[in-house]
Structures are given as structure tokens and as C-alpha cells.
Design a protein around this motif. Structure first.
Motif, PDB file in Angstrom:
ATOM      1  N   VAL A 159       0.844  -1.207   0.000  1.00  0.00           N
ATOM      2  CA  VAL A 159       0.000   0.000   0.000  1.00  0.00           C
ATOM      3  C   VAL A 159       0.874   1.249   0.000  1.00  0.00           C
ATOM      4  CG1 VAL A 159      -1.805   1.286   1.220  1.00  0.00           C
ATOM      5  CG2 VAL A 159      -1.883  -1.205   1.173  1.00  0.00           C
ATOM      6  N   THR A 160       1.981   1.211   0.734  1.00  0.00           N
ATOM      7  CA  THR A 160       2.899   2.355   0.746  1.00  0.00           C
ATOM      8  C   THR A 160       3.410   2.655  -0.662  1.00  0.00           C
ATOM      9  OG1 THR A 160       3.598   1.876   3.021  1.00  0.00           O
ATOM     10  CG2 THR A 160       5.057   3.249   1.696  1.00  0.00           C
ATOM     11  N   ASP A 163       0.440   4.005  -2.770  1.00  0.00           N
ATOM     12  CA  ASP A 163       0.169   5.393  -2.396  1.00  0.00           C
ATOM     13  C   ASP A 163       1.168   6.340  -3.050  1.00  0.00           C
ATOM     14  OD1 ASP A 163      -2.015   4.785  -0.831  1.00  0.00           O
ATOM     15  OD2 ASP A 163      -1.022   5.133   1.088  1.00  0.00           O
ATOM     16  N   GLN A 164       2.438   5.948  -3.022  1.00  0.00           N
ATOM     17  CA  GLN A 164       3.486   6.769  -3.618  1.00  0.00           C
ATOM     18  C   GLN A 164       3.262   6.937  -5.124  1.00  0.00           C
ATOM     19  OE1 GLN A 164       7.560   5.275  -3.073  1.00  0.00           O
ATOM     20  NE2 GLN A 164       7.956   5.851  -5.194  1.00  0.00           N
ATOM     21  N   ARG A 167       0.483   9.402  -5.914  1.00  0.00           N
ATOM     22  CA  ARG A 167       0.677  10.769  -5.427  1.00  0.00           C
ATOM     23  C   ARG A 167       1.171  11.672  -6.558  1.00  0.00           C
ATOM     24  NH1 ARG A 167       4.748  14.107  -3.672  1.00  0.00           N
ATOM     25  NH2 ARG A 167       4.222  15.514  -1.933  1.00  0.00           N
ATOM     26  N   ALA A 209      -5.209   1.763  -1.528  1.00  0.00           N
ATOM     27  CA  ALA A 209      -4.358   2.904  -1.894  1.00  0.00           C
ATOM     28  C   ALA A 209      -5.201   4.161  -2.099  1.00  0.00           C
ATOM     29  CB  ALA A 209      -3.572   2.588  -3.156  1.00  0.00           C
ATOM     30  N   ARG A 210      -4.615   5.303  -1.775  1.00  0.00           N
ATOM     31  CA  ARG A 210      -5.298   6.587  -1.914  1.00  0.00           C
ATOM     32  C   ARG A 210      -4.349   7.611  -2.535  1.00  0.00           C
ATOM     33  NH1 ARG A 210      -8.617   3.469  -1.218  1.00  0.00           N
ATOM     34  NH2 ARG A 210     -10.249   3.349   0.385  1.00  0.00           N
ATOM     35  N   VAL A 213      -1.298  11.049  -0.661  1.00  0.00           N
ATOM     36  CA  VAL A 213      -0.565  10.646   0.548  1.00  0.00           C
ATOM     37  C   VAL A 213       0.870  11.153   0.445  1.00  0.00           C
ATOM     38  CG1 VAL A 213       0.212   8.710   1.964  1.00  0.00           C
ATOM     39  CG2 VAL A 213      -2.024   8.616   0.834  1.00  0.00           C
ATOM     40  N   GLU A 218       2.104   8.414   6.850  1.00  0.00           N
ATOM     41  CA  GLU A 218       0.667   8.659   6.668  1.00  0.00           C
ATOM     42  C   GLU A 218      -0.036   7.381   6.235  1.00  0.00           C
ATOM     43  OE1 GLU A 218      -0.227  11.987   4.175  1.00  0.00           O
ATOM     44  OE2 GLU A 218       1.198  13.303   5.189  1.00  0.00           O
ATOM     45  N   THR A 219       0.588   6.620   5.364  1.00  0.00           N
ATOM     46  CA  THR A 219       0.012   5.331   4.952  1.00  0.00           C
ATOM     47  C   THR A 219      -0.109   4.405   6.152  1.00  0.00           C
ATOM     48  OG1 THR A 219       0.986   5.508   2.739  1.00  0.00           O
ATOM     49  CG2 THR A 219       0.323   3.310   3.474  1.00  0.00           C
ATOM     50  N   GLU A 220       0.957   4.301   6.909  1.00  0.00           N
ATOM     51  CA  GLU A 220       0.997   3.404   8.065  1.00  0.00           C
ATOM     52  C   GLU A 220      -0.088   3.779   9.075  1.00  0.00           C
ATOM     53  OE1 GLU A 220       4.309   2.276  11.466  1.00  0.00           O
ATOM     54  OE2 GLU A 220       4.981   3.103   9.531  1.00  0.00           O
ATOM     55  N   ARG A 222      -2.846   5.567   8.533  1.00  0.00           N
ATOM     56  CA  ARG A 222      -4.188   5.378   7.953  1.00  0.00           C
ATOM     57  C   ARG A 222      -4.624   3.919   8.048  1.00  0.00           C
ATOM     58  NH1 ARG A 222      -5.567   4.362   2.699  1.00  0.00           N
ATOM     59  NH2 ARG A 222      -3.450   4.819   1.987  1.00  0.00           N
TER      60      ARG A 222
END
Length: 328
Positions: A159-160, A163-164, A167, A209-210, A213, A218-220, A222
């Protein structure tokens, strides 16, 4: 009087300039084997690997030898730079661009046999998931993400990374460029890989994933919030006043409950940043928001201390838990 004739075997080959190319391509360009040897002898060509050459003028920058080698390995073929090599090439993961290089060929294509230089993969990549990066044919970042999942360290790592990739660079931070992929492209790449290794992890990560971020923390945080059964917070939204002016932009926000969560990293110890943080908290309070400020010490034991602070703030604004704990 003796007339001296020049030794043509020692004469440089004229106008040799090529980006990384295989030997066969150079010979097809009307160079003879002898001329190729002369070009090497005069420094007009430099050997990258067995049967792969480039002009020295293409070897001026860091990683240029690797780029030239990749160009030679993919030139005139249907191979794509993929997996970990594509991830470094496309700034998905940190690291140096170095051998062994990962290349993907179609199932019906020729197999690359260069032990130590190439790790070969065989799969049919739809055209929509191919791209060009630094002049090299490569798998699209969304496709590359699925390729990487079997080597990632579980859901948080996946997910990290996702997310990256989602972004978009933020101009207010002096960043340029564009996001590597979109949520739609990520979901489509996962849907197209039903039988691929790691696809289940890729699917779960794509779902969680969003966009927007800013950091792995922030991922961790969330994901810890979701595991605790709390409502899902929005990510880096702009809180505006009635005239549409931006008041502040929290890392995470429970909009309906007016609770903002800010994770303060090391840079928040700078005196000027402290002043900005205090001013932001005052603005939030003046507009009916509770600001929960967290630091690295709140990460202990799976963010338990952070979750307690967030729950207290949510309860203060009327939230009541439903008793559910999500299993991610």
C-alpha cells in the motif's frame, strides 16, 4: 621515390555514432567485422557487454552505461524493461540501475539468455500497459506494481508503494512532474493479472491505496486507523471557509466530525515550522475542529497511543464505535 600508402586497417571508421546497439545491428548498418574492430580500437565504440556496443558520447552521466546496455538489449526486439529494473527506471523504488536487468518478452518471443546480465520473464503485456521511459520500452508503472508484489514485504509495503505511485507532485513543495499512475490504471492492471504471482496482495493494496498521501508514515497511520475500526479519514484535503478560502490542510481528516490528524515528522522541530503548526492549530480550533498532533513516539505497539488520541477526539465530537475491527 617510394610512394607511401596509408594503412587502411589503422584508419578510424568515419561517422560512427550509435546508442547502445547489439553487434548484429551494427553489422546490418553496413559495418564489416573488421570496421567494428577498428572502431573499438580507435575508441569510437565501447563494449557494454558481450556483443553490445555504444558510442562513448552516450556514457557521460551516472547510470548512462546501464541505459545504453538496456537500449542495446531491447533495440529491434519486442522486449520490455520490467520488474525491479522498470521500478528503478521509473522512480518507483530507490536504487541504482544495474545488472542483472529484468526484461519481459512475449510468450511466443525469443528467450533472452544472458546469465548475470539479464533476468528474463515471459508474458504477454497488453499495449495499454506498455510505455516508453527515457527512450526505453518498458512496462507501465501499474503493470510493474503487480510484478513487484511477490517481492514486497506484506500489505503495508504494497500500500505504501501504491500510495506513492498515486501521489501527484505538489507545486507548493517545489515538486514537478505527474503521478506515475491513476487508481483506474492500477485497478485495471490488477484485473488483467488474475493468474500472476502476488496478484492477491496487489488487489488488496490497490483497493486500499489513496491519492495525495505525502509520506509512508501517513500510509501506516491510515491503515492502523482502519484496522481499529474507525471511520476512514480523508487524505490531505483542503479545509475551506464559507468563502472557499483554504484554512488548513491536515494529513488526515474526519470531515463530518471535524477532527484533523497531523503527523509531525523531524522537520516540524524547526522553529519556523513550529510557529506555522501553532498557527494552524489555532485556526482549526477557531473553526470548530479538533487537531490531533502525533509524533514518532505514537507509533509504538501499532500506533496504539495514536488511536487512543484519535478516538478521544472523535468521541468529543459525537462519534460512537460500532464495535467492528477491520481485518486488513
Amino acid at each position: 621515390m617510394t610512394t607511401e600508402h596509408p594503412d587502411l586497417r589503422r584508419r578510424p571508421v568515419r561517422d560512427i555514432s550509435t546508442r547502445g546497439s547489439p553487434r548484429a545491428t551494427l553489422l546490418d548498418a553496413q559495418l564489416s567485422s573488421a570496421e567494428l574492430r577498428r572502431a573499438r580500437g580507435h575508441g569510437q565504440l565501447r563494449r557494454l557487454a558481450h556483443g553490445l556496443y555504444t558510442s562513448p558520447d552516450h556514457l557521460l552521466e551516472e547510470d548512462s552505461a546501464a541505459l545504453e546496455t538496456l537500449h542495446a538489449l531491447t533495440s529491434g526486439s519486442d522486449r520490455l524493461v520490467s520488474h525491479a529494473t522498470a521500478a528503478v527506471l521509473q522512480d518507483m523504488r530507490p536504487g541504482r540501475l544495474d545488472a542483472p536487468f529484468h526484461l519481459t518478452s512475449p510468450r511466443a518471443g525469443s528467450r533472452v539468455r544472458r546469465p548475470g546480465l539479464v533476468v528474463g520473464h515471459r508474458t504477454d503485456v497488453p499495449e495499454q500497459f506498455t510505455t516508453e521511459t527515457l527512450g526505453l520500452p518498458a512496462t507501465h508503472p501499474a503493470w510493474t506494481f503487480v510484478d513487484l508484489c511477490p517481492q514486497l514485504n506484506g500489505l503495508l509495503d504494497a500500500v505504501t508503494l501504491a500510495d506513492q505511485m498515486l501521489r501527484a507532485p505538489r507545486p507548493e513543495f517545489g515538486e514537478r512532474g505527474s503521478q506515475l499512475t491513476s487508481p483506474e490504471q492500477l485497478e485495471a492492471a490488477v484485473a488483467a493479472r488474475t493468474a500472476s504471482p502476488g496478484v492477491r496482495l496487489a488487489r488488496n493494496a490497490a483497493h486500499l491505496a489513496r491519492e495525495r498521501v505525502d509520506s509512508p508514515r501517513e500510509t501506516e497511520l491510515r491503515l492502523a486507523i482502519l484496522r481499529a475500526g474507525l471511520p476512514e479519514p480523508s487524505v490531505n484535503i483542503r479545509v475551506r471557509d464559507e468563502q472557499g478560502r483554504t484554512l488548513f490542510q491536515p494529513d488526515l481528516a474526519f470531515e463530518d466530525l471535524r477532527v484533523a490528524v497531523q503527523y509531525d515528522g523531524h522537520h516540524h522541530s524547526d522553529p519556523q515550522q513550529v510557529e506555522r503548526d501553532v498557527a494552524r492549530a489555532e485556526i482549526a480550533m477557531a473553526h470548530g475542529w479538533i487537531e490531533v498532533r502525533l509524533t514518532n513516539r505514537h507509533r509504538a505497539a501499532g500506533w496504539q497511543a495514536a488511536i487512543r488520541k484519535i478516538v478521544d477526539a472523535l468521541r468529543a465530537h459525537g462519534w460512537r464505535p460500532d464495535g467492528r475491527i477491520r481485518r486488513l
